[in-house]
Design a protein around this motif. Structure first.
Motif, PDB file in Angstrom:
ATOM      1  N   ARG A 103       0.832  -1.215   0.000  1.00 36.49           N
ATOM      2  CA  ARG A 103       0.000   0.000   0.000  1.00 36.49           C
ATOM      3  C   ARG A 103       0.860   1.257   0.000  1.00 36.49           C
ATOM      4  N   GLU A 107       0.794   4.218  -2.800  1.00 37.97           N
ATOM      5  CA  GLU A 107       0.401   5.569  -2.401  1.00 37.97           C
ATOM      6  C   GLU A 107       1.522   6.569  -2.692  1.00 37.97           C
ATOM      7  N   ARG A 119      -4.781   7.568  -1.642  1.00 39.59           N
ATOM      8  CA  ARG A 119      -5.158   6.376  -0.873  1.00 39.59           C
ATOM      9  C   ARG A 119      -6.210   5.556  -1.617  1.00 39.59           C
ATOM     10  N   SER A 120      -7.218   6.222  -2.141  1.00 38.05           N
ATOM     11  CA  SER A 120      -8.278   5.522  -2.865  1.00 38.05           C
ATOM     12  C   SER A 120      -7.742   4.907  -4.165  1.00 38.05           C
ATOM     13  N   SER A 123      -5.777   1.852  -3.323  1.00 39.12           N
ATOM     14  CA  SER A 123      -6.699   0.786  -2.923  1.00 39.12           C
ATOM     15  C   SER A 123      -7.335   0.116  -4.135  1.00 39.12           C
ATOM     16  N   LYS A 127      -6.855  -3.915  -5.518  1.00 31.56           N
ATOM     17  CA  LYS A 127      -7.946  -4.836  -5.876  1.00 31.56           C
ATOM     18  C   LYS A 127      -7.755  -5.359  -7.297  1.00 31.56           C
ATOM     19  N   THR A 132      -5.288  -7.943  -2.704  1.00 33.66           N
ATOM     20  CA  THR A 132      -6.084  -7.766  -1.491  1.00 33.66           C
ATOM     21  C   THR A 132      -5.651  -8.787  -0.441  1.00 33.66           C
ATOM     22  N   GLU A 135      -1.909  -5.945   1.505  1.00 34.83           N
ATOM     23  CA  GLU A 135      -1.677  -4.503   1.520  1.00 34.83           C
ATOM     24  C   GLU A 135      -0.530  -4.085   2.432  1.00 34.83           C
TER      25      GLU A 135
END
Length: 314
Positions: A103, A107, A119-120, A123, A127, A132, A135
């Motif tokens: 993650r 980011e 962040r979104s 994410s 996926k 998933t 992370e």
């Protein structure tokens, strides 16, 4: 290589007469090519043949000594900075931060490129990549296949128009390589142009078009079928006994450009069909050998080109 009828909008790369030397040695010589948007274009050739230098010149990452052209509609000399903003570059060596999590790496890349809501975005990419549950795992602890998937995600996260892959699947297991190529084809179907250097024949066969470069010279290009047809090779597959001895006897004989073992068989190929047929005639009747005329494979062409290129350019 695309036809002249393609519109300018359809062409991702259009270059003419590119040459580049380092330390007095010419690495790329007078190279011209076109690449269509949404195409997966593969570069094959021996180590040190100029593949990486060519790819970098095509997209403005390296300035040619001579020649001109455009990439994504921008001049490769005068507008290289604009091109770089549209390019994702994945090298053979994993280049993300080993001590950051999956993650955190994504980011970081999102912030580096000024992506809204890093962040979104990270994410969503996790996926899409099937990461998933991983992370918070450190990138350095991932297996080769998962590292490769993460690196691809980082390269495509800023939504580039052009993706450069420099032998991206070296050291990765076959299933991970297949999954990787499925992802690449999905990206290309959505309009991403991909330039990839590879030594794997199965990967070359998954490219829309390929180019063979040897010691700076573009020897052949086109679809896989076109490249095989242009080779004008006649190939025989031999099975039976004492193939190693047969290989030694045939190598270098008139009309024989390549003798190579393929599993439990031997591929014997040449561009001069008459001379080849004459040379192998005595062995065609030999006891314990079975000869079958076959279509040359891309690997046959690759090996024959390597042999010829070494003779011509070294």
């Amino acid at each position: 290589m695309t036809g002249l009828s393609a519109s300018a909008h359809d062409i991702a790369i259009d270059v003419h007469g590119l040459s580049k030397s380092f330390g007095g040695r010419e690495v790329v010589h007078d190279l011209s090519m076109q690449v269509k948007r949404g195409t997966i274009y593969g570069f094959l050739g021996p180590n040190g043949s100029g593949k990486t230098t060519t790819i970098r010149m095509l997209c403005g990452l390296l300035t040619p000594d001579s020649g001109e052209g455009t990439c994504l509609g921008y001049d490769i000399r005068r507008e290289a900075d604009k091109i770089k903003l549209q390019v994702g570059y994945m090298t053979q060596r994993f280049s993300l931060y080993q001590d950051l999590s999956v993650r955190e790496n994504l980011e970081f890349v999102a912030r580096l490129y000024g992506v809204r809501d890093p962040r979104s975005t990270a994410s969503d990419m996790i996926k899409r990549l099937g990461l998933t549950g991983r992370e918070e795992q450190l990138a350095g602890e991932l297996s080769g296949g998962w590292k490769q998937r993460l690196a691809l995600g980082a390269c495509t996260l800023p939504d580039p128009q052009l993706l450069l892959l420099d032998e991206p699947t070296a050291g990765v297991d076959p299933k991970a390589r297949r999954d990787f190529w499925n992802e690449i084809h999905g990206l290309a179907a959505n309009g991403l142009t991909v330039l990839v250097s590879t030594h794997y024949m199965d990967e070359a066969e998954r490219c829309h078009e390929i180019a063979y470069i040897a010691y700076g010279h573009l020897l052949v290009h086109g679809t896989v079928d076109e490249v095989i047809a242009k080779s004008a090779l006649t190939t025989w597959t031999v099975t039976g006994e004492h193939l190693t001895a047969l290989s030694a006897e045939l190598a270098g004989q008139p009309g024989i450009d390549m003798v190579a073992p393929f599993g439990t068989s031997l591929h014997v190929s040449g561009r001069d069909k008459a001379a080849l047929e004459s040379t192998i005639a005595p062995w065609r009747e030999a006891h314990g050998l079975h000869w079958q005329h076959s279509e040359p494979s891309l690997e046959d062409v690759f090996i024959e080109l390597m042999t010829r290129a070494k003779d011509n350019f070294q």
